[in-house]
Design a protein around this motif. Sequence first.
Motif, PDB file in Angstrom:
ATOM      1  N   ASP A 241       0.827  -1.211   0.000  1.00 49.28           N
ATOM      2  CA  ASP A 241       0.000   0.000   0.000  1.00 49.28           C
ATOM      3  C   ASP A 241       0.863   1.264   0.000  1.00 49.28           C
ATOM      4  O   ASP A 241       0.620   2.221   0.737  1.00 49.28           O
ATOM      5  N   TYR A 242       1.915   1.227  -0.843  1.00 48.88           N
ATOM      6  CA  TYR A 242       2.772   2.394  -1.105  1.00 48.88           C
ATOM      7  C   TYR A 242       3.581   2.861   0.099  1.00 48.88           C
ATOM      8  O   TYR A 242       4.043   3.992   0.148  1.00 48.88           O
ATOM      9  N   ALA A 243       3.768   1.975   1.071  1.00 45.41           N
ATOM     10  CA  ALA A 243       4.665   2.261   2.194  1.00 45.41           C
ATOM     11  C   ALA A 243       5.503   1.006   2.442  1.00 45.41           C
ATOM     12  O   ALA A 243       5.177  -0.081   1.949  1.00 45.41           O
ATOM     13  N   ALA A 244       6.593   1.158   3.189  1.00 45.51           N
ATOM     14  CA  ALA A 244       7.437   0.003   3.478  1.00 45.51           C
ATOM     15  C   ALA A 244       6.610  -1.099   4.136  1.00 45.51           C
ATOM     16  O   ALA A 244       5.861  -0.855   5.080  1.00 45.51           O
ATOM     17  N   ALA A 245       6.738  -2.311   3.618  1.00 47.91           N
ATOM     18  CA  ALA A 245       5.931  -3.417   4.125  1.00 47.91           C
ATOM     19  C   ALA A 245       6.333  -3.777   5.547  1.00 47.91           C
ATOM     20  O   ALA A 245       7.527  -3.932   5.838  1.00 47.91           O
ATOM     21  N   PRO A 246       5.371  -3.922   6.461  1.00 46.68           N
ATOM     22  CA  PRO A 246       5.691  -4.388   7.813  1.00 46.68           C
ATOM     23  C   PRO A 246       6.321  -5.780   7.766  1.00 46.68           C
ATOM     24  O   PRO A 246       6.061  -6.563   6.841  1.00 46.68           O
ATOM     25  N   ALA A 247       7.127  -6.092   8.768  1.00 41.17           N
ATOM     26  CA  ALA A 247       7.871  -7.351   8.784  1.00 41.17           C
ATOM     27  C   ALA A 247       6.944  -8.559   8.696  1.00 41.17           C
ATOM     28  O   ALA A 247       7.254  -9.546   7.996  1.00 41.17           O
ATOM     29  N   HIS A 248       5.791  -8.530   9.377  1.00 39.04           N
ATOM     30  CA  HIS A 248       4.921  -9.708   9.367  1.00 39.04           C
ATOM     31  C   HIS A 248       4.298  -9.935   7.995  1.00 39.04           C
ATOM     32  O   HIS A 248       4.105 -11.091   7.583  1.00 39.04           O
ATOM     33  N   LEU A 249       4.024  -8.866   7.263  1.00 41.37           N
ATOM     34  CA  LEU A 249       3.481  -9.039   5.919  1.00 41.37           C
ATOM     35  C   LEU A 249       4.548  -9.496   4.938  1.00 41.37           C
ATOM     36  O   LEU A 249       4.273 -10.285   4.031  1.00 41.37           O
ATOM     37  N   LEU A 250       5.768  -8.996   5.112  1.00 40.30           N
ATOM     38  CA  LEU A 250       6.868  -9.465   4.275  1.00 40.30           C
ATOM     39  C   LEU A 250       7.081 -10.965   4.479  1.00 40.30           C
ATOM     40  O   LEU A 250       7.240 -11.724   3.511  1.00 40.30           O
ATOM     41  N   ALA A 251       7.048 -11.407   5.745  1.00 39.88           N
ATOM     42  CA  ALA A 251       7.224 -12.831   6.032  1.00 39.88           C
ATOM     43  C   ALA A 251       6.109 -13.659   5.411  1.00 39.88           C
ATOM     44  O   ALA A 251       6.347 -14.736   4.843  1.00 39.88           O
ATOM     45  N   ARG A 252       4.876 -13.154   5.499  1.00 43.50           N
ATOM     46  CA  ARG A 252       3.753 -13.892   4.928  1.00 43.50           C
ATOM     47  C   ARG A 252       3.855 -13.954   3.404  1.00 43.50           C
ATOM     48  O   ARG A 252       3.570 -14.984   2.794  1.00 43.50           O
ATOM     49  N   ALA A 253       4.258 -12.852   2.783  1.00 42.57           N
ATOM     50  CA  ALA A 253       4.414 -12.850   1.339  1.00 42.57           C
ATOM     51  C   ALA A 253       5.483 -13.840   0.900  1.00 42.57           C
ATOM     52  O   ALA A 253       5.342 -14.517  -0.131  1.00 42.57           O
ATOM     53  N   ARG A 254       6.519 -13.972   1.690  1.00 41.18           N
ATOM     54  CA  ARG A 254       7.577 -14.930   1.339  1.00 41.18           C
ATOM     55  C   ARG A 254       7.094 -16.370   1.517  1.00 41.18           C
ATOM     56  O   ARG A 254       7.493 -17.267   0.754  1.00 41.18           O
ATOM     57  N   GLU A 255       6.232 -16.596   2.486  1.00 42.68           N
ATOM     58  CA  GLU A 255       5.612 -17.920   2.615  1.00 42.68           C
ATOM     59  C   GLU A 255       4.741 -18.225   1.398  1.00 42.68           C
ATOM     60  O   GLU A 255       4.751 -19.339   0.873  1.00 42.68           O
ATOM     61  N   LEU A 256       3.969 -17.238   0.964  1.00 44.45           N
ATOM     62  CA  LEU A 256       3.150 -17.417  -0.228  1.00 44.45           C
ATOM     63  C   LEU A 256       4.020 -17.755  -1.434  1.00 44.45           C
ATOM     64  O   LEU A 256       3.700 -18.654  -2.224  1.00 44.45           O
ATOM     65  N   LYS A 257       5.120 -17.049  -1.563  1.00 43.64           N
ATOM     66  CA  LYS A 257       6.028 -17.293  -2.689  1.00 43.64           C
ATOM     67  C   LYS A 257       6.594 -18.709  -2.634  1.00 43.64           C
ATOM     68  O   LYS A 257       6.701 -19.393  -3.668  1.00 43.64           O
ATOM     69  N   ALA A 258       6.949 -19.171  -1.430  1.00 46.86           N
ATOM     70  CA  ALA A 258       7.522 -20.517  -1.291  1.00 46.86           C
ATOM     71  C   ALA A 258       6.521 -21.586  -1.714  1.00 46.86           C
ATOM     72  O   ALA A 258       6.885 -22.562  -2.392  1.00 46.86           O
ATOM     73  N   VAL A 259       5.263 -21.423  -1.323  1.00 45.84           N
ATOM     74  CA  VAL A 259       4.235 -22.383  -1.738  1.00 45.84           C
ATOM     75  C   VAL A 259       4.084 -22.364  -3.255  1.00 45.84           C
ATOM     76  O   VAL A 259       4.009 -23.415  -3.905  1.00 45.84           O
ATOM     77  N   CYS A 260       4.044 -21.177  -3.830  1.00 45.87           N
ATOM     78  CA  CYS A 260       3.912 -21.071  -5.281  1.00 45.87           C
ATOM     79  C   CYS A 260       5.075 -21.764  -5.985  1.00 45.87           C
ATOM     80  O   CYS A 260       4.872 -22.494  -6.979  1.00 45.87           O
ATOM     81  N   GLU A 261       6.273 -21.572  -5.491  1.00 48.07           N
ATOM     82  CA  GLU A 261       7.440 -22.184  -6.120  1.00 48.07           C
ATOM     83  C   GLU A 261       7.380 -23.704  -6.054  1.00 48.07           C
ATOM     84  O   GLU A 261       7.823 -24.391  -6.980  1.00 48.07           O
ATOM     85  N   ARG A 262       6.822 -24.248  -4.964  1.00 46.71           N
ATOM     86  CA  ARG A 262       6.687 -25.705  -4.871  1.00 46.71           C
ATOM     87  C   ARG A 262       5.776 -26.256  -5.963  1.00 46.71           C
ATOM     88  O   ARG A 262       5.893 -27.423  -6.351  1.00 46.71           O
TER      89      ARG A 262
END
Length: 330
Positions: A241-262
């Motif tokens: 949302d046009y601001a630096a992503a909070p740490a918990h959302l960054l972590a969740r987005a990386r989890e989403l990416k890992a599932v997608c890559e699998r």
Amino acid sequence: MRQRTLGSGTVRIGELAFGAAAIGNLFTPVAEAEAGAAVEAAWQAGMRYFDTAPHYGLGLSERRLGAALRGRPREEYVVSTKVGRILEPLTTVDGDDLANGFAVPATHRRRWDFSADGVRRSIEESLHRLGLDRIDIVYLHDPDDHAEQALTQAYPALHRLREEGVIGAVGIGMNRADLPARFVRETDIDVVLLAGRYSLLDQGGLADLLPLAAAHGVGVVIGGVFNSGLLADPKPGATFDYAAAPAHLLARARELKAVCERHGVPLRAAALHFPFGHPAVASVLVGTRSAAEAADTAAMLRHPVPAELWAELTELGLLPPGTPTPEEVG
């Protein structure tokens, strides 16, 4: 691309829309030729729905989009623009418009106006900038602090213009779900443009707006499926949302990416496909600033996303239970 009719009218839009804010120099400059090439690449990829607004680059987006579409068969494409901000020229140019997000000279000031006269003036000026004789869809643009005027003055004016054939469809465009839900309940709008509130990271539109839109036959265009960058490339420094992503959302987005890559799926592809799990969703709108971005967006929408990916996201709690997900697309 698959198409859907909005509301009870005749305007049909494709499932992938070109968001023209970027070619209005959103955050950084885009060269004239690059802007034209982005529209051309979108056209070649099959996109026929193009969204703009006076707000985007103080009219630059509308002018560039109109120029890029000129000469193409008018019946083959749909253009939407927005009302609510009148552009008033300044006598002197002092600096740029980056405070409002656009890398353009500050040649005008924006004045909020959701009056009937303001709506008509805004549409006339948009038609001139676009070089068109009609606009297919007009959205009430961000009436957060002007809800009553938008409801009692701007909407009736748009309703009349739709009846007169000046515009084809009426909508509201916001990055919140509650006020659009009110418009769905209390008016005869055709479409809602909902930005950022129905994505893999934020399902805020699901509680009320999307079921309501489906019940009333109102089409929904989903913007911000990448949440301004985090779901495109979830790395440190990414924005939400046009601001630096909070740490918990960054972590969740990386989890989403890992599932997608699998499952052999780019996160961008899953983010684009996700909204189509809900029957109210007619189209996904993606901001595009280059030919490469246009081509990539179209490729991501064509990328197969297996049902097993959605099942794993739900099983891991990365999507809330009961969240509708698309069937496998091949």
